[in-house]
Write a protein that holds these residues in place. Structure first.
Motif, PDB file in Angstrom:
ATOM      1  N   CYS A 101      -5.777 -14.199   7.305  1.00 36.57           N
ATOM      2  CA  CYS A 101      -4.536 -14.086   8.077  1.00 36.57           C
ATOM      3  C   CYS A 101      -4.838 -13.614   9.498  1.00 36.57           C
ATOM      4  N   HIS A 123      -3.093 -11.753  11.295  1.00 37.89           N
ATOM      5  CA  HIS A 123      -2.643 -10.388  11.523  1.00 37.89           C
ATOM      6  C   HIS A 123      -3.690  -9.328  11.150  1.00 37.89           C
ATOM      7  N   ARG A 124      -4.055  -9.276   9.879  1.00 37.37           N
ATOM      8  CA  ARG A 124      -5.004  -8.245   9.448  1.00 37.37           C
ATOM      9  C   ARG A 124      -6.080  -8.821   8.526  1.00 37.37           C
ATOM     10  N   LEU A 125      -6.228 -10.146   8.605  1.00 38.85           N
ATOM     11  CA  LEU A 125      -7.325 -10.868   7.932  1.00 38.85           C
ATOM     12  C   LEU A 125      -7.272 -10.931   6.410  1.00 38.85           C
ATOM     13  N   LEU A 126      -6.165 -10.526   5.805  1.00 34.71           N
ATOM     14  CA  LEU A 126      -6.108 -10.686   4.351  1.00 34.71           C
ATOM     15  C   LEU A 126      -6.303 -12.169   4.023  1.00 34.71           C
ATOM     16  N   CYS A 162       1.714 -14.988   3.799  1.00 36.27           N
ATOM     17  CA  CYS A 162       0.641 -14.003   3.595  1.00 36.27           C
ATOM     18  C   CYS A 162       1.105 -12.931   2.607  1.00 36.27           C
ATOM     19  N   TYR A 221       0.339  -9.902   2.390  1.00 38.21           N
ATOM     20  CA  TYR A 221       0.305  -8.500   2.812  1.00 38.21           C
ATOM     21  C   TYR A 221       1.597  -8.125   3.548  1.00 38.21           C
ATOM     22  N   HIS A 222       1.837  -8.735   4.744  1.00 36.62           N
ATOM     23  CA  HIS A 222       3.045  -8.379   5.496  1.00 36.62           C
ATOM     24  C   HIS A 222       3.957  -9.571   5.723  1.00 36.62           C
ATOM     25  N   GLY A 223       3.665 -10.663   5.042  1.00 32.09           N
ATOM     26  CA  GLY A 223       4.617 -11.776   5.028  1.00 32.09           C
ATOM     27  C   GLY A 223       4.580 -12.743   6.210  1.00 32.09           C
ATOM     28  N   LEU A 224       3.567 -12.694   7.054  1.00 32.92           N
ATOM     29  CA  LEU A 224       3.492 -13.730   8.087  1.00 32.92           C
ATOM     30  C   LEU A 224       3.445 -15.099   7.413  1.00 32.92           C
TER      31      LEU A 224
HETATM   32  S1  FES Z   1      -2.462  -9.382   6.948  1.00 33.28           S
HETATM   33 FE1  FES Z   1      -1.239 -11.130   6.745  1.00 33.28          FE
HETATM   34  S2  FES Z   1       0.698 -10.493   7.324  1.00 33.28           S
HETATM   35 FE2  FES Z   1      -0.509  -8.769   7.646  1.00 33.28          FE
END
Ligand code: FES
Ligand SMILES: [Fe+2]
Length: 354
Positions: A58, A60-63, A77, A79-82
């Protein structure tokens, strides 16, 4: 001929190439994680069936996106829904109205062909579908068969080596397809810029048990046969093997295979990491086409044979890791493998210069 060649641990692969990433039936409307050429990918099929391959991290934070979910054709995503569309562009961010224009993940060209999902890992401008290696037997109505994918803990080139020299059948696959005739028959090697071909004819031999039973599905026959193996490498990692037997002296070496049975062993080995690969294979035949039990028998039979190779290849990789300073020796039997390696090396060099 006994030539030493250096084998480095980080055997590389060209990026500008199509690599099989999944069997067509493996790819569904759900997220599938694969690693190709050391890059983490997430794959899925859109609702209309089109394959999609995105970078599996991702913005955002690479999940890994493969830990998220699909909503229609959008990746959410976990983790935070992007959210990302199938081009990898972010289409939703929580709690904000404007989307950062740089928010995207890399998308890779992907195509379904010959029952595989192919991905292009390099420059997308060069992704020409005509460069997908020819494996047409896999969905040609004149041929029937099936295959599997195995994840092998070895560099993909060790599998190419294995397939380019079938002398090993005599020793690794004794009792099924291997017998002394393979190791003793002479062979020819031809190559050009992108391919290398090893041709071996074993004339007037007793067929090994596997081929005896296959021939008898078409023709009741108990005598000697002419057996062939024509192994063709297509750079960087595809090896198709034209195999079969025909009643001896009925003209098979001259091109008349009507008194025989013919199969193709289709193999494409996708580098995953430097020490692992996805080995996609199929066995197809041009006889007994409607007989599904023959398809299953062959698929499971070949699968057992390839498990023997897998055992050897993983042990070989482990020995290479334990002896990093050691080199390989090339014998006459390694000519096909040697040319395959050279052709792939040239592809890699060309890319590195560009
Ligand atoms: S890591 Fe994907 S939305 Fe935050
Ligand atoms: Fe083998």
């Amino acid at each position: 001929m006994s030539v030493k060649t250096t084998f480095t641990m980080n055997e590389s692969f060209p990026m500008n190439a199509w690599y099989a990433t999944a069997w067509d039936v493996e790819l569904k409307h759900e997220l599938l994680a694969r690693t190709v050429c050391n890059k983490k990918l997430v794959l899925y099929r859109k609702k209309d069936g089109t394959p999609v391959v995105l970078e599996d991290a991702c913005w955002h934070r690479l999940l890994p996106l493969s830990k998220g979910s699909l909503r229609d054709d959008t990746v959410v995503c976990g983790y935070h829904g992007l959210e990302y569309n199938s081009d990898g562009r972010c289409s939703y961010m929580p709690s904000q109205e404007t989307i950062n224009p740089s928010a995207c993940v890399r998308s890779y060209p992907a195509v379904q062909k010959y029952r595989f999902i192919w991905v292009w890992m390099g420059d997308p401008a060069l992704a020409d579908e005509a460069k997908i290696p020819d494996m047409h037997w896999n969905d040609d109505p004149e041929w029937a068969g099936d295959g599997k994918m195995i994840e092998v803990k070895c560099n993909y080139r060790l599998v190419v080596d294995n397939l380019m020299d079938l002398t090993h059948e005599t020793f690794v696959h004794a009792g099924s397809i291997g017998d002394r005739n393979v190791a003793e028959a002479p062979f020819d090697v031809h190559y050009d810029e992108h391919t290398a071909t090893v041709t071996r004819w074993m004339k007037g031999i007793d067929p090994p048990p596997f081929w005896k039973s296959q021939l008898n599905k078409k023709i009741k026959y108990d005598g000697r046969v002419d057996r062939w193996q024509v192994i063709k490498f297509q750079a960087p990692c595809t090896v198709n093997i034209d195999v079969g037997v025909a009643i001896a002296d009925t003209g098979a070496p001259e091109g008349d295979r009507s008194q025989g049975v013919n199969g193709y062993v289709l193999n494409t080995m996708t580098p995953s990491t430097n020490q692992t690969c996805y080995y996609f294979w199929a066995f197809v035949r041009n006889y007994n086409l409607q007989d599904q039990s023959n398809t299953i028998e062959l698929r499971e039979g070949v699968s057992r044979i390839f498990a023997q190779d897998e055992d050897i290849l993983e042990a070989q990789q482990a020995a290479i890791n334990a002896n990093p300073e050691r080199e390989f020796y090339n014998l006459n039997i390694d000519a096909g493998a040697m040319w395959s390696r050279r052709i792939t090396d040239k592809m890699v060099e060309k890319e590195q210069k560009a």
